[in-house]
Design a protein around this motif. Structure first.
Motif, PDB file in Angstrom:
ATOM      1  N   SER A 148       1.221  -1.208  -0.039  1.00  0.00           N
ATOM      2  CA  SER A 148      -0.128  -0.660   0.195  1.00  0.00           C
ATOM      3  C   SER A 148       1.143   1.092  -0.353  1.00  0.00           C
ATOM      4  O   SER A 148       0.694   2.130  -1.056  1.00  0.00           O
ATOM      5  N   SER A 149       1.912   1.132   0.579  1.00  0.00           N
ATOM      6  CA  SER A 149       3.064   2.439   1.000  1.00  0.00           C
ATOM      7  C   SER A 149       3.227   2.607  -0.833  1.00  0.00           C
ATOM      8  O   SER A 149       3.916   3.521  -1.311  1.00  0.00           O
ATOM      9  N   LEU A 150       3.940   1.775  -1.272  1.00  0.00           N
ATOM     10  CA  LEU A 150       4.499   1.535  -2.034  1.00  0.00           C
ATOM     11  C   LEU A 150       3.876   2.357  -3.540  1.00  0.00           C
ATOM     12  O   LEU A 150       3.590   2.952  -3.891  1.00  0.00           O
ATOM     13  N   ILE A 151       2.259   1.125  -3.287  1.00  0.00           N
ATOM     14  CA  ILE A 151       1.415   1.818  -4.914  1.00  0.00           C
ATOM     15  C   ILE A 151       0.559   3.416  -3.799  1.00  0.00           C
ATOM     16  O   ILE A 151       0.689   4.465  -5.454  1.00  0.00           O
ATOM     17  N   PHE A 253      -7.842   3.549  -2.023  1.00  0.00           N
ATOM     18  CA  PHE A 253      -8.005   2.593  -3.727  1.00  0.00           C
ATOM     19  C   PHE A 253      -6.311   2.233  -3.237  1.00  0.00           C
ATOM     20  O   PHE A 253      -6.032   0.966  -3.425  1.00  0.00           O
ATOM     21  N   ALA A 254      -5.129   2.832  -2.401  1.00  0.00           N
ATOM     22  CA  ALA A 254      -4.063   2.210  -2.037  1.00  0.00           C
ATOM     23  C   ALA A 254      -4.396   1.023  -1.318  1.00  0.00           C
ATOM     24  O   ALA A 254      -3.980  -0.380  -1.452  1.00  0.00           O
ATOM     25  N   ALA A 255      -5.254   1.196   0.026  1.00  0.00           N
ATOM     26  CA  ALA A 255      -4.500   0.283   0.900  1.00  0.00           C
ATOM     27  C   ALA A 255      -5.592  -1.220   0.462  1.00  0.00           C
ATOM     28  O   ALA A 255      -5.573  -1.698   0.667  1.00  0.00           O
ATOM     29  N   GLU A 256      -7.197  -0.916  -0.594  1.00  0.00           N
ATOM     30  CA  GLU A 256      -7.935  -1.899  -0.612  1.00  0.00           C
ATOM     31  C   GLU A 256      -6.853  -2.731  -2.047  1.00  0.00           C
ATOM     32  O   GLU A 256      -7.238  -3.881  -1.977  1.00  0.00           O
ATOM     33  N   THR A 257      -6.056  -2.075  -2.870  1.00  0.00           N
ATOM     34  CA  THR A 257      -4.976  -3.099  -3.834  1.00  0.00           C
ATOM     35  C   THR A 257      -4.059  -3.854  -3.471  1.00  0.00           C
ATOM     36  O   THR A 257      -3.448  -4.705  -3.363  1.00  0.00           O
ATOM     37  N   GLY A 258      -3.899  -3.073  -2.156  1.00  0.00           N
ATOM     38  CA  GLY A 258      -2.389  -3.671  -1.025  1.00  0.00           C
ATOM     39  C   GLY A 258      -2.696  -5.113  -0.013  1.00  0.00           C
ATOM     40  O   GLY A 258      -2.176  -5.822  -0.391  1.00  0.00           O
ATOM     41  N   THR A 280      -5.699  -3.726   8.254  1.00  0.00           N
ATOM     42  CA  THR A 280      -4.941  -3.104   8.801  1.00  0.00           C
ATOM     43  C   THR A 280      -3.950  -2.729   8.658  1.00  0.00           C
ATOM     44  O   THR A 280      -3.231  -0.967   8.434  1.00  0.00           O
ATOM     45  N   GLY A 281      -3.140  -3.320   8.291  1.00  0.00           N
ATOM     46  CA  GLY A 281      -1.672  -2.904   7.541  1.00  0.00           C
ATOM     47  C   GLY A 281      -1.920  -2.358   6.588  1.00  0.00           C
ATOM     48  O   GLY A 281      -0.585  -0.869   6.401  1.00  0.00           O
ATOM     49  N   SER A 282      -2.072  -2.234   5.238  1.00  0.00           N
ATOM     50  CA  SER A 282      -2.796  -1.514   4.597  1.00  0.00           C
ATOM     51  C   SER A 282      -2.650  -0.345   4.915  1.00  0.00           C
ATOM     52  O   SER A 282      -2.363   0.702   4.351  1.00  0.00           O
ATOM     53  N   ILE A 283      -3.753  -0.698   5.834  1.00  0.00           N
ATOM     54  CA  ILE A 283      -4.460   1.346   5.773  1.00  0.00           C
ATOM     55  C   ILE A 283      -3.678   1.934   6.768  1.00  0.00           C
ATOM     56  O   ILE A 283      -2.774   3.715   6.557  1.00  0.00           O
ATOM     57  N   VAL A 284      -2.450   1.646   7.541  1.00  0.00           N
ATOM     58  CA  VAL A 284      -1.393   2.128   8.262  1.00  0.00           C
ATOM     59  C   VAL A 284      -0.634   2.454   7.039  1.00  0.00           C
ATOM     60  O   VAL A 284       0.429   3.587   7.642  1.00  0.00           O
ATOM     61  N   GLY A 285      -0.022   1.485   6.071  1.00  0.00           N
ATOM     62  CA  GLY A 285       0.698   1.665   5.120  1.00  0.00           C
ATOM     63  C   GLY A 285       0.899   3.052   4.823  1.00  0.00           C
ATOM     64  O   GLY A 285       1.207   3.706   4.175  1.00  0.00           O
ATOM     65  N   VAL A 286      -0.895   3.371   3.908  1.00  0.00           N
ATOM     66  CA  VAL A 286      -1.279   4.678   3.440  1.00  0.00           C
ATOM     67  C   VAL A 286      -1.051   5.439   4.478  1.00  0.00           C
ATOM     68  O   VAL A 286      -0.866   7.063   3.714  1.00  0.00           O
ATOM     69  N   GLY A 287      -1.047   5.811   5.691  1.00  0.00           N
ATOM     70  CA  GLY A 287      -1.105   7.055   6.312  1.00  0.00           C
ATOM     71  C   GLY A 287       0.336   7.012   6.415  1.00  0.00           C
ATOM     72  O   GLY A 287       0.705   8.000   6.283  1.00  0.00           O
ATOM     73  N   ALA A 288       1.055   6.065   6.575  1.00  0.00           N
ATOM     74  CA  ALA A 288       3.037   6.336   6.893  1.00  0.00           C
ATOM     75  C   ALA A 288       3.778   6.482   5.621  1.00  0.00           C
ATOM     76  O   ALA A 288       3.999   7.811   5.570  1.00  0.00           O
TER      77      ALA A 288
END
Length: 329
Positions: A148-151, A253-258, A280-288
């Motif tokens: 998610s972070s990379l996206i 979009f990024a959280a769901e795709t990741g 949860t990890g994906s959502i945290v990745g988006v925020g971070a």
């Protein structure tokens, strides 16, 4: 085991699957609802449809792991299945009522371990399947975080210079695709766990072999989780959608795709993972990826504590249920 007991336990497994659907509905719909892309009822219809479409896209590798790779089927009887399902359902209902996004998957596996341990001790446990599950308690959210972070970073780079309003408009549409993909992954991984427990029950009753999963089990599990998702899990939606970080459509979009990519990978390898941990990890990745201060780490920390205690808590509840079942079944 009488036919009445067998049918009752199959029904109990499908009740668990239904509860899994509404307990984990937040995983599929929180981002798409809180970003305003879909209204709640539209979102659960969308998610439930993709839950069931997973039948056409994924092999039954997760069902095989749960049915034959966690507890040795030769040690299983109907009382162990009753204890496992009762413990998992009890923990799911407790955490749903408290609004805690815990893992239905790990509640089921914890229940299986707790009931089997009380019956036979560690001899019934299959180390390789349990080890994969435990490792992915960390790997699944970490994978979601990284992807998610990379996206998010790649999207920001590709769309640099584009107006925020245009980006928002594009990703409101793209989020329909990403949320559908995440729900597809949810159905592929979570519904198969119920198939696995019913498969285990049928093997123990000598009604099927270790190499054949009846088609009625497959369809009933997908239908039950789809109906559960349709009823929704509103207590958890707010925590997942806004409690961890504020999401815009591009972040959703990024959280769901990741998250979807993580679930596809796990399901492809037959690893039962937690969709709750993954999103949860994906959502945290988006925020971070935006900035570390955008993540409400205190909220994330409370969720992690729920992850840690789910397997032992559901295991203890299952052990109690096993004792009750041994008296009456």
């Amino acid at each position: 085991m009488s036919m009445t007991v067998l049918v009752s336990l199959v029904a109990l497994a499908l009740i668990f699957d239904f509860i899994n659907g509404f307990h984990d509905a937040a995983n599929s719909i929180a981002t798409v609802v809180t970003t305003g892309v879909l209204k709640p009822f539209q979102a659960v219809l969308w998610a439930a449809s993709f839950n069931m479409l997973a039948f056409f896209f994924f092999e039954l590798k997760v069902a095989a792991t749960v049915g034959k790779g966690i507890i040795d089927p030769s040690f299983i009887d109907h009382i162990v299945i009753f204890g496992a399902l009762s413990g998992a359902i009890s923990w799911n209902l407790i955490t749903w009522w408290l609004g805690i996004p815990s893992s239905s998957s790990h509640a089921l596996i914890g229940g299986m371990i707790g009931a089997a341990m009380l019956k036979t001790g560690p001899a019934a446990l299959m180390g390789s399947g349990i080890a994969k599950t435990l490792v992915f308690i960390l790997v699944a959210p970490l994978l979601g975080f990284v992807l998610s972070s990379l996206i998010v970073i790649a999207t920001a780079w590709l769309l640099r210079g584009t107006t925020p309003r245009r980006v928002d408009r594009w990703f409101r549409r793209l989020q329909l695709i990403s949320s559908g993909l995440y729900s597809l992954g949810h159905g592929a991984n979570d519904a198969q766990k119920t198939m696995g427990i019913i498969w285990l029950l049928l093997i123990s009753a000598n009604l099927t072999s270790r190499d054949h999963l009846p088609s009625w089990v497959i369809w009933s599990a997908y239908l039950a989780i789809g109906l559960g998702t349709l009823f929704g899990g509103w207590r958890i939606v707010k925590t997942m959608g806004q409690g961890i970080t504020r999401l815009k459509p591009v972040g959703g979009f990024a959280a769901e795709t990741g998250g979807a990519m993580s679930l596809f990978i796990a399901s492809g390898f037959g690893i039962p993972v937690s969709t709750t941990h993954t999103i949860t990890g994906s959502i945290v990745g988006v925020g971070a990826a935006d900035r570390m201060s955008a993540v409400r780490w205190a909220v994330a920390g409370r969720i992690v504590w729920a992850w840690i205690i789910t397997i032992p808590a559901s295991g203890m509840l299952a052990a109690v249920a096993y004792l009750v079942g041994s008296k009456f079944l």
